[in-house]
Design an enzyme around this catalytic site. Structure first.
Site, PDB file in Angstrom:
ATOM      1  N   HIS A   1      32.401 -29.792 -13.571  1.00 35.15           N
ATOM      2  CA  HIS A   1      32.930 -30.391 -12.590  1.00 35.15           C
ATOM      3  C   HIS A   1      34.094 -31.294 -12.808  1.00 35.15           C
ATOM      4  O   HIS A   1      34.155 -32.420 -12.161  1.00 35.15           O
ATOM      5  CB  HIS A   1      31.996 -30.908 -11.494  1.00 35.15           C
ATOM      6  CG  HIS A   1      30.942 -30.169 -11.219  1.00 35.15           C
ATOM      7  ND1 HIS A   1      29.624 -30.504 -10.475  1.00 35.15           N
ATOM      8  CD2 HIS A   1      30.682 -28.619 -11.295  1.00 35.15           C
ATOM      9  CE1 HIS A   1      28.923 -29.464 -10.526  1.00 35.15           C
ATOM     10  NE2 HIS A   1      29.678 -28.305 -10.808  1.00 35.15           N
TER      11      HIS A   1
HETATM   12  C1  LIG Z   1      28.231 -23.223 -15.872  1.00 35.95           C
HETATM   13  C2  LIG Z   1      28.752 -23.478 -14.419  1.00 35.95           C
HETATM   14  C3  LIG Z   1      28.050 -23.624 -13.353  1.00 35.95           C
HETATM   15  C4  LIG Z   1      28.721 -24.009 -12.231  1.00 35.95           C
HETATM   16  N1  LIG Z   1      27.914 -24.150 -11.066  1.00 35.95           N
HETATM   17  C5  LIG Z   1      28.546 -24.319  -9.729  1.00 35.95           C
HETATM   18  C6  LIG Z   1      27.947 -24.819  -8.732  1.00 35.95           C
HETATM   19  O1  LIG Z   1      26.784 -24.326  -8.533  1.00 35.95           O
HETATM   20  N2  LIG Z   1      28.466 -25.069  -7.672  1.00 35.95           N
HETATM   21  C7  LIG Z   1      29.844 -25.093  -7.703  1.00 35.95           C
HETATM   22  O2  LIG Z   1      30.254 -25.587  -6.579  1.00 35.95           O
HETATM   23  N3  LIG Z   1      30.614 -24.974  -8.752  1.00 35.95           N
HETATM   24  C8  LIG Z   1      30.090 -24.585  -9.885  1.00 35.95           C
HETATM   25  N4  LIG Z   1      30.647 -24.554 -11.037  1.00 35.95           N
HETATM   26  C9  LIG Z   1      32.308 -24.510 -10.786  1.00 35.95           C
HETATM   27  C10 LIG Z   1      32.853 -23.204 -10.559  1.00 35.95           C
HETATM   28  O3  LIG Z   1      32.593 -22.268 -11.406  1.00 35.95           O
HETATM   29  C11 LIG Z   1      34.702 -23.702 -10.622  1.00 35.95           C
HETATM   30  O4  LIG Z   1      34.712 -24.925  -9.622  1.00 35.95           O
HETATM   31  C12 LIG Z   1      35.239 -22.491  -9.989  1.00 35.95           C
HETATM   32  O5  LIG Z   1      35.142 -21.330 -10.796  1.00 35.95           O
HETATM   33  C13 LIG Z   1      36.974 -22.942 -10.113  1.00 35.95           C
HETATM   34  O6  LIG Z   1      37.822 -22.119  -9.659  1.00 35.95           O
HETATM   35  P1  LIG Z   1      39.088 -21.834 -10.382  1.00 35.95           P
HETATM   36  O7  LIG Z   1      39.831 -20.603  -9.773  1.00 35.95           O
HETATM   37  O8  LIG Z   1      39.761 -23.195 -10.359  1.00 35.95           O
HETATM   38  O9  LIG Z   1      38.841 -21.577 -11.946  1.00 35.95           O
HETATM   39  P2  LIG Z   1      38.159 -20.402 -12.673  1.00 35.95           P
HETATM   40  O10 LIG Z   1      37.344 -19.490 -11.594  1.00 35.95           O
HETATM   41  O11 LIG Z   1      37.601 -21.205 -13.767  1.00 35.95           O
HETATM   42  O12 LIG Z   1      39.402 -19.587 -13.156  1.00 35.95           O
HETATM   43  C14 LIG Z   1      40.291 -19.955 -14.062  1.00 35.95           C
HETATM   44  C15 LIG Z   1      40.708 -18.816 -14.820  1.00 35.95           C
HETATM   45  O13 LIG Z   1      42.048 -18.816 -15.412  1.00 35.95           O
HETATM   46  C16 LIG Z   1      42.025 -18.722 -16.927  1.00 35.95           C
HETATM   47  N5  LIG Z   1      42.972 -19.280 -17.651  1.00 35.95           N
HETATM   48  C17 LIG Z   1      43.130 -20.605 -17.989  1.00 35.95           C
HETATM   49  N6  LIG Z   1      44.113 -20.729 -18.570  1.00 35.95           N
HETATM   50  C18 LIG Z   1      44.814 -19.836 -18.658  1.00 35.95           C
HETATM   51  C19 LIG Z   1      45.964 -19.344 -19.238  1.00 35.95           C
HETATM   52  N7  LIG Z   1      46.810 -20.080 -19.967  1.00 35.95           N
HETATM   53  N8  LIG Z   1      46.324 -18.146 -19.254  1.00 35.95           N
HETATM   54  C20 LIG Z   1      45.752 -17.273 -18.580  1.00 35.95           C
HETATM   55  N9  LIG Z   1      44.552 -17.443 -18.004  1.00 35.95           N
HETATM   56  C21 LIG Z   1      44.055 -18.859 -17.961  1.00 35.95           C
HETATM   57  C22 LIG Z   1      40.453 -18.912 -17.396  1.00 35.95           C
HETATM   58  O14 LIG Z   1      40.281 -17.767 -18.418  1.00 35.95           O
HETATM   59  C23 LIG Z   1      39.813 -18.612 -16.044  1.00 35.95           C
HETATM   60  O15 LIG Z   1      39.295 -17.171 -15.920  1.00 35.95           O
HETATM   61  C24 LIG Z   1      30.152 -24.026 -12.144  1.00 35.95           C
HETATM   62  C25 LIG Z   1      30.931 -23.894 -13.379  1.00 35.95           C
HETATM   63  C26 LIG Z   1      30.292 -23.728 -14.372  1.00 35.95           C
HETATM   64  C27 LIG Z   1      31.109 -23.445 -15.771  1.00 35.95           C
END
Ligand SMILES: Cc1cc2nc3c(=O)[nH]c(=O)nc-3n(C[C@H](O)[C@H](O)[C@H](O)COP(=O)(O)OP(=O)(O)OC[C@H]3O[C@@H](n4cnc5c(N)ncnc54)[C@H](O)[C@@H]3O)c2cc1C
Ligand code: SF4
Lengths: 309, 590
Positions: free
Chosen positions: B518
């Protein structure tokens, strides 16, 4: 410090990170890096479990020399002692697990950032007292950064086992495997204390034996090596038999864990289960009742539109 | 040579949670084209997760996480200390691959509280300006809880969230969270089944006069057909949830929910194994597209009208800082030096543990959401007049999905003399399923001294500087922790543990111990370019055809998991982009 996101184990997670020794070079600098391992983690075979190690009767060591294996067996037998009626690390095949881990990966089994530069550690002092712009960390702060050494596990074991025997000889006149159990324990206790002190957890002031062990290990890190041994022993005891340890599921039986199952009912969550422990390859295929003509949407997605760039 | 691709309307950096939400909400009712560049590989519920109950592989060797061989993040506790890279996974675990981190998340799905949005104003009005320490740079969000409510509502129905409403249009309902803001509808699904340890906690804390309620969860408690038409199965309580993909699609992720309707349009493409290395801008400072490298090492330029960085908090900050040009010498969004400011995290700890002799709780079943929660000591739900801190935490008992390897490592901490040997083994054997704890997930206020910038020394596999995090806990968090440790002790005692162990002081932040994924802040939203990087839609003030999604937008981090709000913010941005942005591309939305 884990939250439910982790498997929620309570208490402090003692990291297995390799730390450098403390107290050996007073006021001097100690270079943590020994060899910059070439990182060749194989591209992950997504989601397919690895093929089971070949079953050719008696397992043979692939990485350890006979003498190294003898030491590893002696160490793991003290970390998780056992006998036939109450199996421990030896009965679980933990030394073979560790051997397979070291033989299967050219360097690290887990993702590892291996590019330099590597940190220098100064004995004593604070961040404020170290020269501005240098990559220097006071030894009592290093644990906060996690693994920083750049020494591959293979080298850590080769050097660590040698150092452990050097220390055993200097203290008791024999190699570790030839000592009495109490002597072996007191050696491991010293290493454990060094590790805990590095994390600010050991009580009292440093004992002479800690200095002697530290000296025997030089820069390769007595505490860090203990931490690696303990982590690998636990992995070998409690991971799927697929990886060479946890033979006959003795680790899971010890703690009352039924191994991977497909599902539990809400009722089982309250009152427990009578399932027999099973390994990963005993897991039933996913969706055995899934008919070819009815494809649940969440399982079979439209894949067009996703391709490698 | 850089290969030029055909232009698209929208390109996203990353193919995770927020990227897929934008695609599913923008594309079906428009004629726009969109590409997401995702560095990881494609994977699907079936067959990729069919046989994945291997804790060594997924939990200890981080199968689904970003590849640290290529990119890491450095950290230092303060500006005097050198920063070192996370060489092996510790504090947080960002994921990679189709669907991003949400594929392996735990699925606690929160709405933030009304006071979380008016953070600074609320505390000043109730306690006076002196209550907020000088070094704290907390601020209000640029809109209120009520402004976001309908987006929370839509998100919860699309995800099929399981839970018990606590405040329905102002009416407080028995059994829900009485502190939540008013909601227009109940949750679409009933709560998940609760665990034995969860029930013990529930009764005990009720006896203490507190208000436990079931965890709102992005995991289905029963079969559900969502508004997109996705048909999904209920949870099997299999015990392999966090860090694994769900083999039945009961756990909501882009794979189960937003990718199908987005891909169905035929105007969305996710280009996997494609790593973005920067946003390009023209002489006027307007973004023209992104550069990326595919798995064969070939470099491409993807032109687009609109560039969205949706690469998770840390890489979002880095993407902006790396995109330096004549027009933006310090990076996109950073004309006023705001990028990297207000970096925050989450105070996730287990202050109190207990051992119940001769009891077994079946901790290895279920998942991270099969437990109750308590919000009585979260946020400003209790009077802070006589305590030496602001903020609080959600509190909860040990959840399910206990795995043998990592739990054996540290379960008996504080309960045995040694962490190995005959006595330890014997205690582990008799107590592995009998030890549980109280967890807290606390607020992380923003400080002047906690921030991110580019590391001067360490580079990634493409030679680009890593992100450098400067972060440590402060007095406010130490005081808050001490208070919450006492509350944890009361709870564990009320639960009747035979032996207990309590950690009373908050240790300094350490980078090597998992606390939570987080990471928040760093590209925060605000009311004007002087206090923020983006407006309330995630639109970058100084480069309005660039948007940021995700928790990087949070001005500070409340005491609950981020993704419910990450999702609601993405719904809000998607609506504005779909209905308004393309009428005047490149203009700031108001
Ligand atoms: C173990 C774990 C448990 C979690 N549990 C919870 C929970 O219970 N409740 C909760 O609210 N949240 C939880 N989270 C957090 C939640 O997963 C994230 O808040 C959410 O996925 C964020 O979404 P996002 O779109 O910002 O990023 P993500 O879903 O992480 O997507 C980002 C993507 O961008 C890609 N990327 C990054 N840099 C580059 C680049 N330069 N070029 C191409 N691709 C790139 C990555 O590979 C990734 O696939 C948890 C996270 C983890 C790791
Ligand atoms: S516990 Fe439930 S949601 Fe989690 S992986 Fe298992 S079946 Fe899926």
């Amino acid at each position: 410090m884990a939250e439910p996101e982790e498997a929620a184990p309570p208490g402090r997670k003692i990291s297995r990170r390799a730390f450098i020794s403390s107290g050996s070079l007073f006021g001097g600098f100690l270079l943590v890096q020994c060899t910059a391992g070439t990182e060749t983690r194989p591209p992950p075979q997504q989601f397919l479990p690895p093929a089971p190690p070949e079953q050719t009767g008696v397992p043979a060591y692939r990485f350890f020399t006979a003498s190294e294996a003898r030491t590893v067996e002696a160490i793991t037998a003290r970390l998780i002692p056992g006998d036939e009626s109450d199996p421990g690390a030896i009965e679980a095949g933990v030394p073979f697990y560790i051997d397979a881990k070291l033989a299967s990966f050219e360097s690290f089994a887990e993702p590892t950032f291996i590019q330099g530069p590597f940190v220098e550690v100064v004995d004593g002092g604070t961040f404020e007292s170290t020269a501005d712009g240098d990559l220097v960390v006071p030894e009592d702060q290093l644990y906060r950064y996690g693994y920083q050494s750049g020494v591959t596990p293979q080298t850590e074991y080769r050097d660590g086992l040698q150092s452990l025997n050097d220390y055993a000889v200097s203290r008791y006149g024999s190699e570790f495997a030839d000592l009495a159990a109490e002597e072996q324990d007191s050696i491991l206790e010293v290493l454990d204390t060094i590790q805990q002190r590095a994390e600010g957890d050991a009580e009292g002031s440093e004992q002479a034996e800690e200095g002697a062990a530290t000296a025997a290990f030089g820069g390769s890190g007595a505490g860090g090596f203990f931490s690696t041994l303990r982590t690998d022993t636990i992995e070998g005891m409690f991971s799927d038999p697929l990886y060479g340890g946890n033979k006959d599921l003795v680790g899971w039986t010890l703690i009352g864990y039924p191994g991977p199952q497909r599902a539990y009912s809400p009722q089982e969550m309250l009152i427990g289960t009578r399932r027999n422990p099973q390994p990963l390859d005993g897991l039933t295929p996913m969706n055995p009742d899934r008919h070819a003509h009815e494809v649940p949407e969440a399982l079979e997605q439209p894949r067009s539109g996703v391709r490698d760039g | 040579m850089v290969v030029q691709n055909d232009p698209v309307d929208i390109v996203t950096i990353g193919g995770g949670m927020t990227a897929s939400i934008l695609a599913a909400l923008i594309l079906p009712s428009t004629s726009h084209t969109m590409v997401s560049l995702e560095q990881g590989a494609a994977r699907w519920t079936y067959p990729d997760f069919a046989h994945n109950h291997d804790s060594l592989r997924f939990n200890n060797r981080y199968e689904l996480m970003q590849d640290l061989n290529q990119v890491s993040w450095t950290w230092r506790p303060n500006e005097n200390a050198p920063a070192l890279p996370m060489r092996q996974y510790g504090s947080f675990n960002p994921g990679q691959g189709l669907g991003g981190s949400m594929v392996h998340w735990t699925a606690l799905t929160w709405r933030f509280l009304p006071s979380d949005f008016a953070y600074r104003t609320h505390h000043i009005e109730r306690y006076g300006a002196d209550k907020i320490p000088d070094e704290m740079t907390v601020q209000d969000w640029p809109f209120s809880y009520l402004d976001l409510e309908r987006h929370y509502d839509a998100l919860e129905y699309d995800m099929g969230v399981s839970g018990q409403a606590g405040n329905l249009n102002g009416r407080i309902l028995e059994g829900g969270n009485p502190f939540e803001g008013p909601r227009q509808r109940p949750y679409p699904n009933p709560p998940l089944a609760q665990s034995a340890f969860g029930n013990l906690f529930h009764e005990a804390v009720q006896g203490l006069g507190l208000h436990p309620f079931p965890t709102p969860s992005g995991i289905l408690s029963q079969g559900y057909t969502d508004p997109f038409g996705n048909v999904r199965a209920g949870c099997l309580y299999c015990g392999f949830c966090t860090r694994y993909g769900c083999e039945v699609g009961a756990k909501t992720s882009p794979l189960t929910t937003w990718l199908p309707p987005a891909l169905d349009t035929g105007r969305y493409e996710v280009r996997t194994r494609s790593h973005v290395i920067g946003i390009e801008t023209d002489d006027d400072g307007r973004a023209t597209g992104v550069r990326y490298v595919n798995a064969d090492g070939n470099e491409f330029f993807q032109p687009a009208e609109l560039v969205i960085t949706s690469a998770y908090t840390l890489e979002n900050i880095r993407n902006l800082l790396l995109s330096r040009s004549k027009a933006h010498p310090d990076g996109v969004g950073n004309d006023r030096g705001r990028v990297g400011r207000n970096y925050t995290y989450q105070l996730a700890q287990n202050p109190a543990s207990g051992l119940w002799e001769n009891e077994r709780f079946n901790f290895y079943m279920g998942n991270g959401c099969t437990i109750p929660q308590v919000f009585d000591y979260n946020a400003d739900n209790f009077d802070h007049s006589d305590v030496d801190f602001i903020g609080g935490a959600r509190m909860y008992p040990s959840a399910g999905q206990r795995e043998p390897i990592s739990s054996a490592q540290n379960l008996l901490e504080g309960l045995t003399d040694r962490r190995w040997g005959a006595e330890w083994k014997q205690t582990l054997g008799s107590s592995w399923d009998s030890v549980g704890s109280i967890g807290i997930e606390g607020e992380s206020p923003a400080y002047e001294g906690n921030f991110c910038d580019l590391d001067p020394r360490f580079t990634d596999a493409w030679g680009l500087p890593l992100l450098r995090i400067t972060f440590d806990w402060r007095e406010n968090e130490r005081n808050m922790y001490r208070f919450l440790a006492n509350r944890s002790e009361e709870m564990i005692k009320a639960m009747g543990a035979d032996r207990t162990t309590v950690t009373r002081q908050l240790a300094p932040y350490r980078y090597d111990v998992y606390q939570s994924t987080h990471a928040t802040g760093g590209c925060i939203m605000g009311t004007d370019p002087g206090n923020s990087v983006t407006n309330g839609y995630g639109q970058v003030w100084d480069t309005p055809n660039v948007f940021v999604t995700g928790a990087a937008l949070f001005p500070q981090n409340p005491g609950a998991n981020p993704s419910g709000t990450v999702g609601a913010l993405a719904y809000r941005a998607a609506e504005a982009i779909r209905d308004r942005y393309f009428k005047a591309p490149g203009e700031l939305l108001t």
